[in-house]
Design an enzyme around this catalytic site. Structure first.
Site, PDB file in Angstrom:
ATOM      1  CB  VAL A   1       3.645   0.601   4.177  1.00 15.36           C
ATOM      2  CG1 VAL A   1       2.577   0.360   5.245  1.00 15.36           C
ATOM      3  CG2 VAL A   1       4.706   1.559   4.699  1.00 15.36           C
TER       4      VAL A   1
ATOM      5  CG  ASP B   1      10.065  13.093   5.553  1.00 17.89           C
ATOM      6  OD1 ASP B   1       9.951  14.131   4.864  1.00 17.89           O
ATOM      7  OD2 ASP B   1      10.027  11.959   5.064  1.00 17.89           O
TER       8      ASP B   1
ATOM      9  N   GLY C   1       8.270   4.241   0.540  1.00 15.59           N
ATOM     10  CA  GLY C   1       8.907   5.522   0.821  1.00 15.59           C
ATOM     11  C   GLY C   1      10.400   5.396   0.990  1.00 15.59           C
TER      12      GLY C   1
ATOM     13  CB  ILE D   1      -0.960   0.036   1.214  1.00 15.24           C
ATOM     14  CG1 ILE D   1      -0.165  -0.056   2.523  1.00 15.24           C
ATOM     15  CG2 ILE D   1      -2.009  -1.040   1.112  1.00 15.24           C
ATOM     16  CD1 ILE D   1      -1.030   0.077   3.765  1.00 15.24           C
ATOM     17  N   GLY D   2       2.157   1.146   0.079  1.00 11.29           N
ATOM     18  CA  GLY D   2       2.978   2.342   0.083  1.00 11.29           C
ATOM     19  C   GLY D   2       4.449   2.009   0.025  1.00 11.29           C
TER      20      GLY D   2
END
Length: 985
Positions: free
Chosen positions: A705, A817, A700, A697-698
């Site tokens: 993730v 961040d 970075g 789902i992600g």
């Protein structure tokens, strides 16, 4: 009491009465003139006034009970009576509130407290000071509704501007017939029209109603104020055509009607105002040609009408003006050749004719009188060469003539302007080289020459420009070596030399530019190795060396960089690509280098088109030596067999103990996993760590993730698999701290699992994704998913989460961040701060902590991090301010519209000169009359948070308070007191 002299015959006949009269006279004299009596009353009043104020500069130290009020700093007295007549405390950094005790100063004629930080309401008791002639409270932080001060009939000067007063516009001022000067602007009154009754103030010479939420047309009664010299109704919603009746105000010197909704053409009648010196009707909706008569206003010093729809040619009379200093008409549609003599006879200081359609030769005489500081003529159709006489314009600070069709060489003197800070000649057809005389422009901040036909080698003298922050020479014909003297440019943050013909190696000295954020040397003929010194650029965020002839391996120490963009493609590089760089740049960043490869283990982490290093090396090493291969394989089998026997024995010996340890987790887990649990939860390590790519789902900078539905009715969690490599590991101390965080607006960390080089973090799952996605998602009918009320709730919740990290955790935690993708939303859109992969525990130092590496995301990074690794909570505050701008405007932090290398903060701060124009940036898809004012309040909080200097930014605690004050009216419970939401400014 009043004493009357008695007739002589009465006094002669009445001795007892005479004695009484003498006694009464004495007592009255004693009461009126004994020094201790009035002084006691006035001293107490002033000391109470002082007690309600904070005085950081100790300016009021002389205000003591033992001193006469006449000796108090800033206080004046009547020489005859000794009573206080004036209080003047201008710009003394005073805060606190205005005490009602001021009303006891019955002889007070002047109360002057401008440019301080005084808050609270104006006390109603001030209306008792009926002798007041001057009341000046401008530039404070006062709030509440204005009390009726119509009893102050002697007022001549009333200035309450630049505060945060609310309620209806104070119509009672129309009864103060003696007013000469009236300032009520820059407050937060309820929307309404200009009262007709203001026409009663016939003595007015100055009126300031700017930024007062006024709408409708200017009433005709205003044009009966024939003594008026300054008319300022700027920054409102005034509509209708520009009023012809303004010609009645024959004494007008200054007209300020900018940032309204005026339409129509500029009337010829304006030329009847022969005393007019300044006019600003910028940012309206006016159109048409300028009447020729306007060019005959011989006293003009300031003429501004930028951001309208005017067209046609300029009146030639402008070329004959002798007093013009400022001329700004950008963003219109003026055309034709520019006036030849413009500036020839005037002390021109600023001219901005950008974004029009002027053609022909560039005007020659703009700096004829040697006063020109700002010359902005970008985005027109000027052609031909730039006149040599500009080389004599020593006063010039900003020169922007980009986006035209100018050609020819730039004279040596122009390169050597001693006061120049910005020189933008880009997007033209200039030829020739940069003169060595450029070394004289030692104050230059930006040199932008991209997209021209400049050629030749860069002069070594460019290294003398030690203040240079931006050097942009892309898409020209520059050749030769990049001079090592560029390493002297310690302030440089952006260097673009791409698309030229530079040769030779990348200079090692470039590594001394440790504030560089953006480095692009692509599409040249650079050779040699990538210098290791690039890793010293701790602030570097973007690196592009593609399209050159670079050889050798990629330096391992480049992994120190925390770049968000990297491109090394189309070179002659060889060797392994570090996984971290591959993750950040993707395989496209390394394609076109036949000698590059990646480890086989890395290929499973990243979908790459690059060759596998291990396979190549295996074929090269062992194809010709079968005996060696056989021995190695045999040795490996022996070692593996030995290990299996040892493991079997170990399991047999200690299996019972391991089982007991596993029971406490609620399941049988692999003892090789180190598990730390921070919340009660049952799970299986294998279940957590065997992740399905379909549930990704992600992804970075710190890892990937996954969504995971756990067994045993535990529910759904989010699992982050951290990238391998030292640069992205979360230390045990940080894990421990994150595990202790307990706040509803900070993402809950359930557990961490580590084994060898693998690390997994188990978080609560957030069904609505991140804020960035939600801001730009649409639901049925093209409607955005988040309305303003949801956005406000998200802003306040996220602010509370950050405030908890900064102020309630010990030691404080700096996120480093903060951005909209790191603010996650649950089922109810409750926000939670997430992704602490680069978070840092703050040190007990007023200067902040020294970070080991650059962190953050382009568009959110605080400006101080471009030149320093000192991080503090204020860096998070800046980033959160950008998030607030996203919520209010609906825009992204980086958009092409902002300009190359620019972000939303730059766009907001340069395109909007003050809050009067703020309505134009509110997200049109969610703004309405109901929420417009509330959105403005949050916009002002964002402005404070993104202030350039860290020490001027509020703390997150302050931000929370400000956002609470900015609560939308609909959210307030019935009967609650409405707050103005701006008392913090």
């Amino acid at each position: 009491m009043t004493l009357l002299p008695l007739p002589i015959h009465t006094m002669a006949k009445s001795p007892p009465f005479l004695s009484l009269q003498i006694l009464t006279t004495f007592l009255t004299f004693f009461y009126l003139f004994h020094p201790s009596m009035p002084k006691t009353v006035e001293t107490k009043a002033l000391l109470e006034f002082k007690n309600q104020l904070q005085d950081p500069l100790n300016y009021l130290d002389s205000w003591k009970d033992s001193e006469s009020p006449c000796h108090f700093t800033g206080v004046s007295c009547d020489l005859n009576t000794g009573q206080v007549t004036e209080i003047s405390l201008d710009n003394k950094s005073l805060s606190g509130v205005l005490s009602p005790s001021i009303s006891l100063l019955q002889s007070l004629t002047s109360l002057v407290l401008p440019s301080n930080l005084i808050s609270g309401k104006i006390p109603v008791q001030l209306g008792n000071c009926t002798n007041l002639k001057v009341l000046n409270l401008t530039g404070n932080q006062m709030s509440g509704s204005l009390p009726d001060l119509s009893s102050l009939t002697n007022l001549e000067i009333l200035d309450l501007s630049e505060n945060y007063f609310v309620g209806g516009f104070p119509t009672w001022v129309a009864s103060l017939n003696g007013l000469i000067s009236l300032g009520l602007g820059q407050n937060d009154y309820e929307e309404g029209e200009i009262p007709e009754s203001l026409g009663n103030l016939k003595n007015l010479t100055w009126i300031f109603l700017g930024g007062s939420n006024l709408r409708g047309e200017i009433p005709e009664s205003i044009f009966e104020l024939t003594a008026l010299q300054t008319l300022d109704i700027s920054g409102n919603q005034i509509s209708g055509n520009f009023p012809k009746s303004i010609s009645k105000l024959q004494n007008l010197i200054k007209i300020e009607l900018f940032q309204n909704n005026l339409t129509g053409e500029l009337p010829r009648e304006l030329a009847d105002l022969t005393l007019l010196q300044e006019i600003d009707i910028s940012s309206n909706q006016m159109f048409g040609n300028l009447p020729p008569e306007v060019g005959n206003l011989k006293n003009l010093t300031v003429f501004q009408l930028y951001k309208n729809n005017f067209s046609g040619e300029l009146p030639p009379g402008f070329g004959d003006l002798h007093h013009l200093k400022s001329f700004s008409i950008y963003r219109n549609s003026f055309s034709g050749e520019f006036i030849e003599n413009f500036g020839r006879f005037s002390p021109l200081n600023l001219i901005d004719i950008s974004e029009n359609k002027f053609s022909g030769g560039f005007p020659k005489f703009l700096c004829e009188n040697g006063n020109l500081q700002y010359l902005l003529a970008l985005d027109n159709n000027f052609s031909g060469e730039l006149a040599d006489n500009y080389a004599k314009c020593k006063s010039l600070e900003r020169l922007r003539i980009n986006q035209n069709h100018l050609s020819g060489k730039i004279s040596d003197g122009l390169w050597a302007l001693p006061n120049a800070k910005l020189m933008d000649l880009s997007d033209n057809e200039f030829t020739g080289g940069i003169s060595p005389q450029i070394g004289s422009s030692i104050g230059l901040d930006e040199l932008i020459l991209g997209n021209n036909k400049f050629s030749g080698e860069l002069p070594l003298e460019i290294g003398k420009l030690t203040q240079l922050e931006r050097l942009q020479l892309s898409n020209n014909n520059f050749s030769g070596r990049i001079p090592s003297e560029i390493g002297n440019l310690k302030q440089l943050s952006s260097l673009h030399l791409e698309a030229n013909s530079f040769t030779g190696p990348i200079p090692i000295d470039l590594g001394q530019c440790d504030r560089l954020v953006d480095l692009n040397l692509a599409l040249n003929s650079l050779s040699g190795n990538i210098p290791n010194t690039i890793s010293q650029m701790s602030s570097l965020n973007s690196l592009n060396l593609s399209g050159n002839e670079l050889k050798g391996s990629i330096p391992k120490n480049l992994q120190k960089l925390k770049v968000s963009s990297i491109d090394l493609s189309k070179n002659q590089l060889s060797g392994r690509v570090p996984l971290f760089l591959l993750t950040m740049g993707g395989d496209k960043a390394f394609l076109g280098n036949k000698g590059l490869c990646i480890d086989e283990s890395s290929s499973s982490e990243v979908n790459s088109g690059l060759a596998i290093c291990s396979r190549q090396h295996f074929n090269q090493r062992f194809t010709g030596n079968k005996l060696v291969m056989f021995c190695i394989i045999l040795s490996g089998l022996v070692v593996i067999l030995g290990c299996l026997l040892l493991v079997s024995y170990w399991n047999f010996k200690f299996g019972e103990s391991d089982m007991e340890n596993n029971i406490k987790w609620g399941t049988e887990t692999d003892p090789r996993w180190k598990i730390e649990s921070f919340h009660p939860m049952e799970f299986n390590a294998d279940e957590i760590c065997n992740l399905d790519e379909d549930n990704l789902i992600g992804c970075g900078g710190t890892g990937k993730v996954y969504r995971l539905d756990l067994k045993k009715d535990v529910g759904t969690v989010a699992v982050k698999q951290l990238w391998t490599g030292n640069g992205v590991k979360v230390s045990p101390t940080e894990i421990e701290i994150l595990g202790k965080i307990r706040h509803k607006n900070v993402l809950k960390l359930y557990a961490s699992l580590t084994k060898g080089g693998s690390s997994f973090l188990v978080f609560e799952y957030m069904a609505n994704g991140n804020l960035f996605e939600a801001l730009h998602r649409e639901i049925k009918g093209g409607q955005l998913e988040l309305d303003w009320f949801q956005r406000y709730r998200i802003a306040l919740g996220a602010a509370k989460g950050l405030a908890y990290l900064h102020h309630d955790c010990f030691p404080p935690i700096i996120h480093r961040d903060v951005k909209s993708t790191n603010i996650l939303l649950d089922d109810d859109y409750e926000p939670k701060i997430a992704d602490f992969g680069v978070a840092k525990v703050a040190e007990e130092s007023p200067e902040g902590s020294e970070a080991s590496c650059f962190a953050g995301t382009h568009g959110y990074i605080a400006p101080e991090l471009a030149y320093s690794l000192k991080v503090s909570e204020k860096s998070d505050v800046y980033s959160f301010g950008v998030v607030l701008l996203e919520l209010v405007t609906g825009r992204r932090p980086i958009e092409d519209e902002y300009g190359e290398g620019k972000d939303m903060v730059y766009w907001f701060s340069t395109d909007l000169y003050d809050h009067k124009n703020a309505l134009k940036v509110l997200d049109p898809k969610v703004v309405s009359d109901l929420v417009q004012d509330d959105m403005i309040k949050v916009l002002k909080v964002a402005t404070l948070c993104t202030t350039k200097l860290p020490n001027l930014r509020p703390t997150m605690k302050d931000v929370v308070k400000m956002l609470v004050d900015a609560e939308p009216y609909t959210f307030r419970s019935p009967g609650s007191t409405e707050t103005n939401g701006k008392a913090f400014l």
